[in-house]
Design an enzyme around this catalytic site. Structure first.
Site, PDB file in Angstrom:
ATOM      1  N   ASN A 147      73.423  67.966  54.033  1.00 44.97           N
ATOM      2  CA  ASN A 147      73.877  68.779  55.286  1.00 44.97           C
ATOM      3  C   ASN A 147      72.540  69.704  56.086  1.00 44.97           C
ATOM      4  OD1 ASN A 147      74.485  70.571  53.858  1.00 44.97           O
ATOM      5  ND2 ASN A 147      76.272  71.320  54.933  1.00 44.97           N
ATOM      6  N   GLU A 243      78.451  76.900  45.043  1.00 50.22           N
ATOM      7  CA  GLU A 243      78.631  76.943  46.700  1.00 50.22           C
ATOM      8  C   GLU A 243      79.347  75.674  47.183  1.00 50.22           C
ATOM      9  OE1 GLU A 243      78.521  79.440  48.409  1.00 50.22           O
ATOM     10  OE2 GLU A 243      76.961  80.690  47.512  1.00 50.22           O
ATOM     11  N   CYS A 277      78.987  73.980  55.691  1.00 47.68           N
ATOM     12  CA  CYS A 277      80.010  74.348  54.688  1.00 47.68           C
ATOM     13  C   CYS A 277      80.985  75.371  55.476  1.00 47.68           C
ATOM     14  CB  CYS A 277      79.314  74.842  53.400  1.00 47.68           C
ATOM     15  SG  CYS A 277      78.147  76.103  53.652  1.00 47.68           S
TER      16      CYS A 277
END
Ligand code: NAD
Length: 469
Positions: A147, A243, A277
């Site tokens: 992303n 993460e 995210c």
């Protein structure tokens, strides 16, 4: 002066197996990426092991100065890097997208270069002395998602270099070219073998996370893959920063001003076309201002242009890949079937070249609908009505992930009180997803562990050592 064509030429493999990478907006071939093998991985890890001691021996000041020159090289190649990122990832050049991402990569690198991790005196009592230091880990593995491929690669590489480590980077198989190009530019300055890219599938990621010569894995990606990495790194007891996925809630209090917060809410949810995210993925709005907030968001959604990234007018783009498009489509259909109200969108054009899903707002949706409880990672925002703040907080906390969250109110004290009750790594007040290279960032619950950025981020790329006496 580097051009787009010369940049692409430097990363185009001359031998070995390759894979074509397609533009998610048009289906055109962007370029060809190497498909590396486990032997290739072993070769670059050995080169990293060889390069690391001299880099560590340079000391902080010289490493910092070199990293600033790496950032200069990125700045000099910013426009071709942004074009490649836009073509490969799909994100537009403009808006908080490709040019913004390349600029962010350079800024994060410069901040990591300039940040100093001081030795901490932990005991100073006559003859009893103890201090806490951080030694380099050695070789760090950096596994990233599709992303924000360049920005996230830098988040992993920059603190690792600052602390005297070498890095082997494994980009997402969807966006290898962006990372290969970024690292090629960095390697105009860095010593050979210190930062390398292995481009391949998940087997390469798994090979990296179990490799005995790698001391730490920095991982950004889904929670499911994070769990696989915990398992595969267990035998070598690797340090991990994870993460992982999120499903961030935003809570709008009745005293918020809908007109004033609408833009912040919109970009909190739709930055990078929702493929972020820590994007706002569930919006809880108090009954008193529910309709006004819905109207303000719908007006913005109707006005903000989506399309091919290289068109300078667009600020929203396609989903990066078919699998993600299918997830968004399935979740919006589940919301529609449940009787939720579509304010705008939800009607993708079936026959088109790119993975474009229209900006979608869904109102009056149940809190247990799949679009609310699963991570959509795309341009579809569920807006849930609430009347009792305790219930809204309980719903926000009801999932097993906890990356970010936000509270929207004109009363800062009240907002801070509610923020402290949210089970997330970050809570923003009157914004969502705003990050800064000196402000630590990380997840709670199954959104992962470890912190990135700032001094805490540097500590995570060293091995603590106490010198006592
Ligand atoms: P993903 O987990 O599918 O893939 C991420 C990377 O892991 C890829 O490079 C992939 O090849 C690799 N990989 C896959 N299986 C592996 C294995 N068994 N061992 C080692 N590596 C393996 O994630 P994605 O779809 O690329 O990214 C989207 C997800 O990432 C979303 O859930 C999003 O929320 C999350 N994300 C989190 C953050 C954060 O900072 N918390 C940032 C960006 C994205």
């Amino acid at each position: 002066m580097q051009t787009y064509d010369s940049l692409l030429a430097t990363i185009t493999p001359s031998s070995g197996p390759t894979r074509d990478i397609l533009d998610p907006a048009t289906g055109a071939v962007v370029g060809s990426a190497p498909v590396h093998s486990v032997e290739d991985l072993n070769r670059v890890v050995a080169a990293a092991v060889a390069a690391q001691p001299a880099w560590a021996a340079l000391g902080h000041a010289a490493r910092s100065e070199t990293m600033q020159r790496v950032a200069d090289a990125i700045d000099a190649a910013a426009e071709p890097l942004a074009e490649l990122l836009s073509r490969e990832q799909g994100k537009p050049l403009n808006g908080p997208n490709a040019r913004f991402e390349v600029g962010g990569a350079s800024a994060w690198l410069r901040t990591a270069a300039a940040t100093v991790l001081e030795t901490e005196v932990v005991l100073d009592d006559g003859p009893a002395q103890a201090s806490l230091h951080y030694r380099p880990i050695g070789v760090v593995g950096a596994i990233g998602p599709w992303n924000w491929p360049m920005m996230i690669a830098i988040w992993q590489i920059a603190p690792a270099l600052r602390m005297g480590n070498a890095v082997v980077v494994k980009p997402s198989e969807y966006t290898p070219l962006s990372v290969l190009a970024l690292v090629a530019v960095m390697n105009q300055v860095l010593p050979e073998g210190l930062v390398t890219v292995v481009s391949g599938d998940r087997e390469i990621g798994a090979g990296l996370s179990s490799h005995p010569a790698i001391g730490k894995v920095m991982f950004t990606g889904s929670t499911a893959t994070g769990k696989a990495i915990i398992r595969s790194s267990a035998d070598t007891v690797k340090r991990l920063t994870l993460e992982l996925g999120g499903n961030d809630a935003g809570i709008v209090l009745p005293d918020a001003d809908p007109a004033a917060i609408a833009e912040g809410l919109f970009w909190g949810a739709f930055i990078n076309t929702g493929q972020t995210c820590a994007a706002l993925k569930r919006l809880y709005v108090h009954d008193d201002i529910y309709d006004e907030v819905c109207e303000a968001l719908t007006a913005l959604a109707a006005a903000i242009p989506m399309g091919v990234g290289l068109d300078e007018n667009n600020v929203l783009g396609p989903l990066q890949n078919k699998a993600q498009y299918d997830i968004v489509h399935r979740l919006v259909e589940s919301a529609k079937e449940s009787g939720a109200r579509v304010l705008i969108g939800g009607n993708p054009v079936a026959e088109q070249p790119g993975y474009f899903y229209p900006t979608t707002l869904i109102a009056d949706i149940d809190h247990d609908n799949a679009l609310v409880v699963e991570e959509q990672f795309g341009p579809a925002l569920p807006i849930i009505r609430y009347s009792d703040i305790d219930e809204a907080i309980a719903l926000a906390n009801s999932l097993d992930v906890g990356l970010g969250g936000s509270v929207w109110s004109s009363d800062l004290d009240k907002a801070r009180e509610i923020a402290a009750r949210l089970e997330t790594g970050t809570v923003w007040i009157n914004s969502h997803g705003t990050i800064h290279p000196m402000v630590p960032f990380g997840g709670a619950k199954q959104s992962g562990y470890g912190l990135e950025f700032g001094v805490e981020g540097l500590k995570a790329l060293g091995v603590p050592q106490v010198i006592s006496g």
